[in-house]
Design an enzyme around this catalytic site. Structure first.
Site, PDB file in Angstrom:
ATOM      1  CG  ASP A   1      -1.868  -0.996   1.187  1.00  0.00           C
ATOM      2  OD1 ASP A   1      -2.381  -1.695   0.089  1.00  0.00           O
ATOM      3  OD2 ASP A   1      -2.559  -1.404   2.476  1.00  0.00           O
TER       4      ASP A   1
HETATM    5  N1  URA Z   1      -1.458  -5.845   3.876  1.00  0.00           N
HETATM    6  C1  URA Z   1      -1.858  -4.689   4.017  1.00  0.00           C
HETATM    7  O1  URA Z   1      -3.053  -4.061   4.560  1.00  0.00           O
HETATM    8  N2  URA Z   1      -1.257  -3.484   3.082  1.00  0.00           N
HETATM    9  C2  URA Z   1      -0.003  -4.065   2.575  1.00  0.00           C
HETATM   10  O2  URA Z   1       0.492  -2.977   1.944  1.00  0.00           O
HETATM   11  C3  URA Z   1       0.441  -5.354   2.461  1.00  0.00           C
HETATM   12  C4  URA Z   1      -0.373  -6.255   3.373  1.00  0.00           C
END
Ligand code: URA
Length: 230
Positions: free
Chosen positions: A102
């Site tokens: 993310d």
């Molecule tokens: N899970 C999430 O919520 N975000 C990420 O970036 C990776 C795994």
């Protein structure tokens, strides 16, 4: 892929013509005439037919990046800087991401031009463990360990998550090990328990660990040993 298949896919032949072209010495792989149409050819070998390049055989490349916050896990983005903007390597637009993080998640991100390698790393059946450091708004209790180990129902996908292993490291701080990678999975798992993730960092993907010498935004090529681990 078999040479005759590659020639039929990318060249002006059907399979029979492709085999004939090989048998009559019209095909070169990596600069050498090849006579066996069944020979396996990788995407990284140069293939020429009568001097015409069918596949340019650029070498495989693999990088690990310490993704910083405020950066999109994408190769292009109309609004945000992307992880590719952090790389100063030739032909970087030929690279793709082997798994995403993310926008504000930090940690291990892998980039390559080798689609088979990245598929082995990311395909759901591989069940490769991904380890994350998680920081939360509210305290994390031992109850979380049992809930995550049992699996959580995700209504959107209509599935129950695979057992995940949680290790408490502090009142608001834990390490989570997942063997799958659903959309926003870590945040949604903590969200089920009404706890908000305020910091998330990926430490490893399968046997590949983020090099502690790499600061946020820094990257390096994988070693030959690391590439072979996948
Ligand atoms: N899970 C999430 O919520 N975000 C990420 O970036 C990776 C795994």
């Amino acid at each position: 892929m078999r040479l005759d298949r590659l020639l039929a896919l990318h060249g002006p032949f059907n399979r029979r013509e492709a085999r004939l072209a090989v048998a009559t010495g019209q095909v070169q792989v990596a600069g050498h005439v090849v006579r066996n149409a069944e020979q396996a050819v990788s995407a990284f070998e140069r293939v020429e037919v009568r001097g015409q390049v069918l596949q340019n055989g650029k070498p495989a490349r693999y990088y690990m990046l310490h993704k910083p916050t405020g950066c999109a896990s994408a190769t292009t983005d109309p609004r945000h800087r992307t992880v590719l903007d952090l790389l100063a390597v030739p032909d970087k637009h030929e690279l793709h991401l082997a798994g995403r993080l993310d926008y504000n998640t930090t940690g291990l991100l892998l980039l390559t031009n080798d689609g088979q390698w990245s598929r082995r790393l990311t395909q759901p059946g591989s069940k490769l463990a991904k380890r994350y450091r998680v920081y939360t708004e509210a305290p994390i209790t031992p109850h979380y360990e049992q809930v995550f180990a049992r699996g959580l129902y995700f209504a959107y996908e209509n599935l129950t998550t695979q057992p995940a292993h949680l290790t408490l490291l502090g009142s608001h701080h834990a390490e989570l090990c997942l063997v799958e990678g659903r959309y926003h999975q870590v945040k949604r798992m903590f969200g089920h328990l009404r706890n908000r993730v305020v910091g998330l960092h990926r430490l490893s993907m399968g046997p590949l660990q983020l090099d502690p010498a790499l600061g946020p935004g820094h990257y390096r090529a994988l070693t030959a040993e690391e590439i072979k681990l996948i």
